[in-house]
Design a protein around this motif. Structure first.
Motif, PDB file in Angstrom:
ATOM      1  N   GLU A 231      36.920  19.671  51.370  1.00  0.00           N
ATOM      2  CA  GLU A 231      35.855  19.571  52.365  1.00  0.00           C
ATOM      3  C   GLU A 231      34.532  20.178  51.899  1.00  0.00           C
ATOM      4  O   GLU A 231      33.460  19.678  52.231  1.00  0.00           O
ATOM      5  CB  GLU A 231      36.303  20.236  53.666  1.00  0.00           C
ATOM      6  CG  GLU A 231      37.380  19.447  54.405  1.00  0.00           C
ATOM      7  CD  GLU A 231      37.939  20.206  55.595  1.00  0.00           C
ATOM      8  OE1 GLU A 231      38.426  19.558  56.532  1.00  0.00           O
ATOM      9  OE2 GLU A 231      37.905  21.468  55.573  1.00  0.00           O
ATOM     10  N   HIS A 261      40.186  12.529  62.215  1.00  0.00           N
ATOM     11  CA  HIS A 261      39.378  11.632  61.378  1.00  0.00           C
ATOM     12  C   HIS A 261      40.078  11.283  60.069  1.00  0.00           C
ATOM     13  O   HIS A 261      39.807  10.239  59.478  1.00  0.00           O
ATOM     14  CB  HIS A 261      38.001  12.252  61.101  1.00  0.00           C
ATOM     15  CG  HIS A 261      37.986  13.292  60.014  1.00  0.00           C
ATOM     16  ND1 HIS A 261      38.326  14.608  60.233  1.00  0.00           N
ATOM     17  CD2 HIS A 261      37.685  13.201  58.688  1.00  0.00           C
ATOM     18  CE1 HIS A 261      38.227  15.289  59.101  1.00  0.00           C
ATOM     19  NE2 HIS A 261      37.840  14.461  58.149  1.00  0.00           N
ATOM     20  N   ALA A 297      38.976  10.971  52.937  1.00  0.00           N
ATOM     21  CA  ALA A 297      38.481  11.367  54.260  1.00  0.00           C
ATOM     22  C   ALA A 297      38.070  12.838  54.273  1.00  0.00           C
ATOM     23  O   ALA A 297      37.034  13.196  54.831  1.00  0.00           O
ATOM     24  CB  ALA A 297      39.551  11.102  55.316  1.00  0.00           C
ATOM     25  N   LYS A 300      34.864  13.157  52.431  1.00  0.00           N
ATOM     26  CA  LYS A 300      33.784  12.330  52.979  1.00  0.00           C
ATOM     27  C   LYS A 300      33.283  11.321  51.950  1.00  0.00           C
ATOM     28  O   LYS A 300      32.072  11.108  51.779  1.00  0.00           O
ATOM     29  CB  LYS A 300      32.635  13.193  53.511  1.00  0.00           C
ATOM     30  CG  LYS A 300      33.041  14.092  54.680  1.00  0.00           C
ATOM     31  CD  LYS A 300      31.885  14.916  55.175  1.00  0.00           C
ATOM     32  CE  LYS A 300      32.273  15.730  56.410  1.00  0.00           C
ATOM     33  NZ  LYS A 300      33.393  16.677  56.166  1.00  0.00           N
ATOM     34  N   LYS A 301      34.229  10.715  51.256  1.00  0.00           N
ATOM     35  CA  LYS A 301      33.940   9.654  50.298  1.00  0.00           C
ATOM     36  C   LYS A 301      34.763   8.432  50.656  1.00  0.00           C
ATOM     37  O   LYS A 301      35.664   8.501  51.500  1.00  0.00           O
ATOM     38  CB  LYS A 301      34.264  10.121  48.875  1.00  0.00           C
ATOM     39  CG  LYS A 301      33.398  11.292  48.407  1.00  0.00           C
ATOM     40  CD  LYS A 301      33.666  11.642  46.966  1.00  0.00           C
ATOM     41  CE  LYS A 301      32.847  12.834  46.515  1.00  0.00           C
ATOM     42  NZ  LYS A 301      31.384  12.551  46.536  1.00  0.00           N
ATOM     43  N   THR A 302      34.486   7.311  50.021  1.00  0.00           N
ATOM     44  CA  THR A 302      35.281   6.116  50.280  1.00  0.00           C
ATOM     45  C   THR A 302      36.568   6.174  49.456  1.00  0.00           C
ATOM     46  O   THR A 302      36.595   6.777  48.370  1.00  0.00           O
ATOM     47  CB  THR A 302      34.514   4.836  49.907  1.00  0.00           C
ATOM     48  OG1 THR A 302      34.351   4.789  48.466  1.00  0.00           O
ATOM     49  CG2 THR A 302      33.160   4.785  50.590  1.00  0.00           C
TER      50      THR A 302
END
Length: 321
Positions: A231, A261, A297, A300-302
């Motif tokens: 994170e 999420h 996730a 915070k990347k694809t």
């Protein structure tokens, strides 16, 4: 198991072909069911007896799920020999490693002649790394002195063969780093199945080591562990690898502490493979896409970014063809 001719699974593109989209007239909400990440599992224990009856199906499911290559770990002389055999049955799909797990260190101390068998296995072209080896102080299957002795022997072997070294460490970082710091010209070092704290990870990353993650991130409930590592951006993509550690480390996507999420980031396709074929008792390599999606996730990347980076790292490190 006799050598069998393997049928190559049809490759599924990372995004559906335009023609397929026209034929199926899919809306955006359904497209993800047909997508397929391209990933490499750098740690599966397919020599485990839990796969003795259906290994062909396990490998085919992995291929269908998007796992292009598998590294099967050898954790003893016997399993290293078996891992090498599997790499020859499934060429260009399975690659092997040769190592003595810390728990098994005493077997080499008690029977020193078996070390030469491990050296011979490690020299094979299909064997792409030495290990897993290292120190594990959580259990006392082998005395710490025996673990240190056999760990050092494997580091010497990795240097001589110029092959990457896979390291297993549990509650032993201080001693492990003291040993590693004594060696010069170490080949690439991978801390596999990392389960420590973000602070411990930094000590590895400062030495330019790689870190491999498993489904353990579903179990990690701490504020200072693997999740924080992802994170806060501590772990860069160019130092990351992924593995299932199958049949262990089942990624429990239903875990109560897993953020919502992250749960919603897992695609239906990945969940299909995970829930249909994997259990707490027997995880499979086909669970890897779900692990990659969870990591993405948290970071915070694809998923494609994580899949591409980890696959590139594995290809580069281990020379996979």
């Amino acid at each position: 198991m006799e050598k069998q001719q393997q049928q190559t699974a049809p490759e599924v593109a990372a995004t559906p072909a335009p023609l397929l989209e026209e034929q199926l007239d899919m809306d955006d909400s359904m497209k993800h069911c047909f997508e397929n990440l391209i990933v490499i599992d750098v740690g599966a224990n397919l020599t485990n007896k839990k796969y003795s009856r259906d290994l062909d199906s396990v490998v085919q499911r992995a291929r269908d799920a998007g796992i292009q290559k598998l590294m099967v770990h050898g954790t003893s002389v016997k399993s290293s020999k078996e891992a090498l055999r599997l790499s020859r049955i499934y060429p260009d799909i399975i690659y092997s490693t040769a190592g003595i797990h810390p728990h098994d260190s005493k077997s080499i101390v008690e029977e020193p002649s078996t070390w030469f068998d491990l050296e011979h296995i490690a020299q094979a072209q299909e064997c792409v790394a030495v290990g897993p080896c290292g120190l594990d102080y959580q259990r006392d299957f082998s005395e710490p002195d025996a673990q240190k002795q056999i760990f050092a022997k494997q580091l010497h072997l990795a240097i001589r063969l110029n092959k990457p070294v896979l390291i297993h460490e549990r509650s032993a970082q201080k001693d492990l780093l003291e040993i590693l710091d004594k060696f010069e010209n170490l080949p690439p070092v991978i801390i596999r199945g990392f389960m420590g704290t973000a602070e411990e990870a930094l000590k590895y990353l400062d030495r330019r080591f790689y870190i491999s993650l498993t489904g353990y991130l579903c179990k990690d409930k701490s504020d200072t562990g693997v999740r924080r590592l992802l994170e806060n951006g501590t772990l860069p993509l160019d130092r990351l690898l992924v593995e299932t550690d199958a049949p262990f480390m089942y990624p429990n996507t239903r875990a109560s502490k897993l953020p919502q999420h992250v749960k919603t980031a897992i695609t239906e396709r990945s969940l299909l493979y995970l829930h249909r074929y994997c259990t707490f008792q027997r995880n499979e390599p086909c669970s890897l896409p779900a692990i990659v999606e969870m990591i993405a996730a948290f970071m915070k990347k694809t998923p494609d970014e994580v899949a591409l980076a980890t696959a590139f790292n594995a290809l580069k490190l281990f020379g996979l063809s």
